[in-house]
Design a protein around this motif. Structure first.
Motif, PDB file in Angstrom:
ATOM      1  N   MET A   1      38.330  51.148  36.593  1.00  0.00           N
ATOM      2  CA  MET A   1      38.948  50.091  37.363  1.00  0.00           C
ATOM      3  C   MET A   1      37.913  48.981  37.515  1.00  0.00           C
ATOM      4  SD  MET A   1      40.760  50.291  41.099  1.00  0.00           S
ATOM      5  CE  MET A   1      39.350  50.736  42.051  1.00  0.00           C
ATOM      6  N   HIS A   2      38.375  47.745  37.323  1.00  0.00           N
ATOM      7  CA  HIS A   2      37.486  46.597  37.499  1.00  0.00           C
ATOM      8  C   HIS A   2      37.127  46.441  38.970  1.00  0.00           C
ATOM      9  CE1 HIS A   2      37.697  44.911  33.433  1.00  0.00           C
ATOM     10  NE2 HIS A   2      38.969  45.296  33.439  1.00  0.00           N
ATOM     11  N   THR A   3      35.860  46.107  39.215  1.00  0.00           N
ATOM     12  CA  THR A   3      35.382  45.916  40.586  1.00  0.00           C
ATOM     13  C   THR A   3      35.528  44.490  41.063  1.00  0.00           C
ATOM     14  OG1 THR A   3      33.147  45.402  39.862  1.00  0.00           O
ATOM     15  CG2 THR A   3      33.664  47.745  40.276  1.00  0.00           C
ATOM     16  N   GLY A   4      35.767  43.571  40.143  1.00  0.00           N
ATOM     17  CA  GLY A   4      35.829  42.157  40.493  1.00  0.00           C
ATOM     18  C   GLY A   4      34.511  41.453  40.260  1.00  0.00           C
ATOM     19  N   GLU A   5      33.470  42.211  39.961  1.00  0.00           N
ATOM     20  CA  GLU A   5      32.181  41.580  39.687  1.00  0.00           C
ATOM     21  C   GLU A   5      32.305  40.724  38.423  1.00  0.00           C
ATOM     22  OE1 GLU A   5      27.480  42.633  38.920  1.00  0.00           O
ATOM     23  OE2 GLU A   5      28.940  44.261  38.920  1.00  0.00           O
ATOM     24  N   GLY A   6      31.931  39.481  38.543  1.00  0.00           N
ATOM     25  CA  GLY A   6      32.010  38.569  37.409  1.00  0.00           C
ATOM     26  C   GLY A   6      33.344  37.855  37.298  1.00  0.00           C
ATOM     27  N   ASP A   7      34.417  38.460  37.808  1.00  0.00           N
ATOM     28  CA  ASP A   7      35.748  37.829  37.766  1.00  0.00           C
ATOM     29  C   ASP A   7      36.622  38.473  38.835  1.00  0.00           C
ATOM     30  OD1 ASP A   7      38.183  36.673  37.232  1.00  0.00           O
ATOM     31  OD2 ASP A   7      38.288  37.334  35.143  1.00  0.00           O
ATOM     32  N   ILE A   8      36.665  37.847  40.000  1.00  0.00           N
ATOM     33  CA  ILE A   8      37.397  38.415  41.138  1.00  0.00           C
ATOM     34  C   ILE A   8      38.881  38.577  40.840  1.00  0.00           C
ATOM     35  CG2 ILE A   8      37.867  36.225  42.312  1.00  0.00           C
ATOM     36  CD1 ILE A   8      36.847  39.542  44.015  1.00  0.00           C
ATOM     37  N   SER A   9      39.421  37.825  39.889  1.00  0.00           N
ATOM     38  CA  SER A   9      40.849  37.937  39.569  1.00  0.00           C
ATOM     39  C   SER A   9      41.171  39.275  38.893  1.00  0.00           C
ATOM     40  CB  SER A   9      41.308  36.781  38.680  1.00  0.00           C
ATOM     41  OG  SER A   9      40.759  36.907  37.381  1.00  0.00           O
ATOM     42  N   GLN A  10      40.145  40.025  38.500  1.00  0.00           N
ATOM     43  CA  GLN A  10      40.353  41.323  37.855  1.00  0.00           C
ATOM     44  C   GLN A  10      40.194  42.507  38.810  1.00  0.00           C
ATOM     45  OE1 GLN A  10      41.327  41.883  34.554  1.00  0.00           O
ATOM     46  NE2 GLN A  10      41.766  39.709  34.799  1.00  0.00           N
ATOM     47  N   ILE A  11      39.884  42.235  40.076  1.00  0.00           N
ATOM     48  CA  ILE A  11      39.631  43.330  41.015  1.00  0.00           C
ATOM     49  C   ILE A  11      40.811  44.302  41.063  1.00  0.00           C
ATOM     50  CG2 ILE A  11      40.485  42.133  43.063  1.00  0.00           C
ATOM     51  CD1 ILE A  11      38.152  43.554  44.594  1.00  0.00           C
ATOM     52  N   GLY A  12      40.507  45.573  40.996  1.00  0.00           N
ATOM     53  CA  GLY A  12      41.518  46.621  41.088  1.00  0.00           C
ATOM     54  C   GLY A  12      42.296  46.879  39.820  1.00  0.00           C
ATOM     55  N   GLY A  38      46.796  50.441  42.663  1.00  0.00           N
ATOM     56  CA  GLY A  38      47.671  50.399  43.823  1.00  0.00           C
ATOM     57  C   GLY A  38      46.963  50.031  45.109  1.00  0.00           C
ATOM     58  N   GLU A  39      45.636  50.122  45.127  1.00  0.00           N
ATOM     59  CA  GLU A  39      44.892  49.841  46.349  1.00  0.00           C
ATOM     60  C   GLU A  39      44.432  48.399  46.459  1.00  0.00           C
ATOM     61  OE1 GLU A  39      44.042  52.254  44.211  1.00  0.00           O
ATOM     62  OE2 GLU A  39      44.312  54.131  45.276  1.00  0.00           O
ATOM     63  N   PHE A  40      44.124  47.762  45.327  1.00  0.00           N
ATOM     64  CA  PHE A  40      43.572  46.412  45.335  1.00  0.00           C
ATOM     65  C   PHE A  40      44.380  45.513  44.414  1.00  0.00           C
ATOM     66  CE2 PHE A  40      39.936  49.273  45.955  1.00  0.00           C
ATOM     67  CZ  PHE A  40      39.453  48.806  47.163  1.00  0.00           C
ATOM     68  N   TYR A  41      44.548  44.276  44.860  1.00  0.00           N
ATOM     69  CA  TYR A  41      45.174  43.256  44.034  1.00  0.00           C
ATOM     70  C   TYR A  41      44.320  42.012  44.144  1.00  0.00           C
ATOM     71  CZ  TYR A  41      49.147  46.293  43.515  1.00  0.00           C
ATOM     72  OH  TYR A  41      49.941  47.361  43.193  1.00  0.00           O
ATOM     73  N   PRO A  42      44.325  41.172  43.119  1.00  0.00           N
ATOM     74  CA  PRO A  42      43.490  39.969  43.163  1.00  0.00           C
ATOM     75  C   PRO A  42      43.885  39.050  44.312  1.00  0.00           C
ATOM     76  CG  PRO A  42      44.700  40.121  41.076  1.00  0.00           C
ATOM     77  CD  PRO A  42      45.085  41.285  41.902  1.00  0.00           C
ATOM     78  N   PRO A  43      42.916  38.303  44.830  1.00  0.00           N
ATOM     79  CA  PRO A  43      43.239  37.354  45.894  1.00  0.00           C
ATOM     80  C   PRO A  43      44.039  36.181  45.338  1.00  0.00           C
ATOM     81  CG  PRO A  43      40.956  37.104  45.211  1.00  0.00           C
ATOM     82  CD  PRO A  43      41.507  38.293  44.468  1.00  0.00           C
ATOM     83  N   LYS A  44      44.627  35.437  46.242  1.00  0.00           N
ATOM     84  CA  LYS A  44      45.344  34.197  45.924  1.00  0.00           C
ATOM     85  C   LYS A  44      46.560  34.410  45.037  1.00  0.00           C
ATOM     86  CE  LYS A  44      41.193  31.515  46.649  1.00  0.00           C
ATOM     87  NZ  LYS A  44      40.248  30.547  46.157  1.00  0.00           N
ATOM     88  N   LEU A  45      47.274  35.507  45.247  1.00  0.00           N
ATOM     89  CA  LEU A  45      48.531  35.696  44.527  1.00  0.00           C
ATOM     90  C   LEU A  45      49.537  34.660  45.015  1.00  0.00           C
ATOM     91  CD1 LEU A  45      48.879  39.579  44.627  1.00  0.00           C
ATOM     92  CD2 LEU A  45      48.462  38.171  42.618  1.00  0.00           C
ATOM     93  N   THR A  46      50.418  34.254  44.132  1.00  0.00           N
ATOM     94  CA  THR A  46      51.435  33.274  44.486  1.00  0.00           C
ATOM     95  C   THR A  46      52.822  33.873  44.267  1.00  0.00           C
ATOM     96  OG1 THR A  46      51.684  32.320  42.281  1.00  0.00           O
ATOM     97  CG2 THR A  46      49.896  31.431  43.675  1.00  0.00           C
ATOM     98  N   LYS A  47      53.821  33.129  44.667  1.00  0.00           N
ATOM     99  CA  LYS A  47      55.207  33.560  44.491  1.00  0.00           C
ATOM    100  C   LYS A  47      55.589  33.626  43.017  1.00  0.00           C
ATOM    101  CE  LYS A  47      56.592  31.534  48.869  1.00  0.00           C
ATOM    102  NZ  LYS A  47      57.480  30.594  49.549  1.00  0.00           N
ATOM    103  N   GLN A  48      54.868  32.945  42.176  1.00  0.00           N
ATOM    104  CA  GLN A  48      55.164  32.961  40.749  1.00  0.00           C
ATOM    105  C   GLN A  48      54.550  34.174  40.049  1.00  0.00           C
ATOM    106  OE1 GLN A  48      54.055  29.977  42.346  1.00  0.00           O
ATOM    107  NE2 GLN A  48      56.221  29.501  42.540  1.00  0.00           N
ATOM    108  N   ASP A  49      53.678  34.888  40.728  1.00  0.00           N
ATOM    109  CA  ASP A  49      53.007  36.041  40.132  1.00  0.00           C
ATOM    110  C   ASP A  49      53.879  37.288  40.188  1.00  0.00           C
ATOM    111  OD1 ASP A  49      50.508  34.778  39.538  1.00  0.00           O
ATOM    112  OD2 ASP A  49      49.986  34.911  41.660  1.00  0.00           O
ATOM    113  N   SER A  50      53.634  38.172  39.261  1.00  0.00           N
ATOM    114  CA  SER A  50      54.152  39.537  39.318  1.00  0.00           C
ATOM    115  C   SER A  50      52.935  40.429  39.484  1.00  0.00           C
ATOM    116  CB  SER A  50      54.876  39.915  38.026  1.00  0.00           C
ATOM    117  OG  SER A  50      56.083  39.216  37.919  1.00  0.00           O
ATOM    118  N   ILE A  51      53.136  41.588  40.029  1.00  0.00           N
ATOM    119  CA  ILE A  51      52.044  42.552  40.121  1.00  0.00           C
ATOM    120  C   ILE A  51      52.510  43.830  39.449  1.00  0.00           C
ATOM    121  CG2 ILE A  51      51.119  41.533  42.239  1.00  0.00           C
ATOM    122  CD1 ILE A  51      52.369  43.903  43.777  1.00  0.00           C
TER     123      ILE A  51
END
Length: 166
Positions: A1-12, A38-51
């Motif tokens: 699982m990505h930790t977000g180090e180097g690219d926070i948009s990849q966290i979790g 299931g525990e982490f999602y990237p910050p700044k999700l918008t209504k246009q995003d899917s998870i």
């Protein structure tokens, strides 16, 4: 699982499962490991995003689409829900063709036997919510109800802080 180090948009985001980048249960893109644990999602999700989140019990990711804004005990968030796309076998969403191994099924019931060592395992939402009416008509008493049977995740969102506004 990505930790977000180097690219926070990849966290979790899942990178591998059991030290592999594919699940071995499904062909094509359906075999790729991706989505959150299931525990982490990237910050700044918008209504246009899917998870999506990866579930080992099904050897696949489950996509969830923005549904609506929610307020739960004063905490604002976005509700991402699973619907027909999450349990589609390629009938409605052609990109899901590879989630239909073995015997044919109607939309809304997933054959995950290839994930469970060949054991005949089929998964649906309760009361065949979001499934082809064929299933509901086969079992007396089935009454799919969005409020009771829909799968969803609510994620907190925050307003930009004054320093983020520039």
């Amino acid at each position: 699982m990505h930790t977000g180090e180097g690219d926070i948009s990849q966290i979790g985001t899942m990178k591998e499962w059991n030290f592999k980048e594919t699940n071995g249960a499904f062909d094509g893109d359906c075999g790729k490991i991706y989505g959150s644990a299931g525990e982490f999602y990237p910050p700044k999700l918008t209504k246009q995003d899917s998870i999506s989140f990866f579930t080992p019990d099904m050897c696949r990711n489950i996509p969830l689409d923005y549904d609506k804004d929610v307020d739960i005990h004063g905490i604002k968030g976005y509700k991402f829900s699973g619907g027909a796309r999450s349990v589609d076998n390629g009938t409605l969403y052609p990109e899901n063709w590879c989630f239909a191994p073995g015997e044919g099924t109607y939309n809304g019931v997933l054959n995950v036997s290839s994930c469970r060592s060949g054991a005949p395992i089929f998964i649906s939402y309760p009361h065949f919510y979001a499934a082809d009416p064929y299933y509901v008509n086969q079992v007396e008493g089935m009454e799919p109800d969005t409020d009771k049977h829909q799968f969803y995740i609510c994620l907190l969102y925050t307003s930009p802080s004054p320093r983020d506004r520039g």
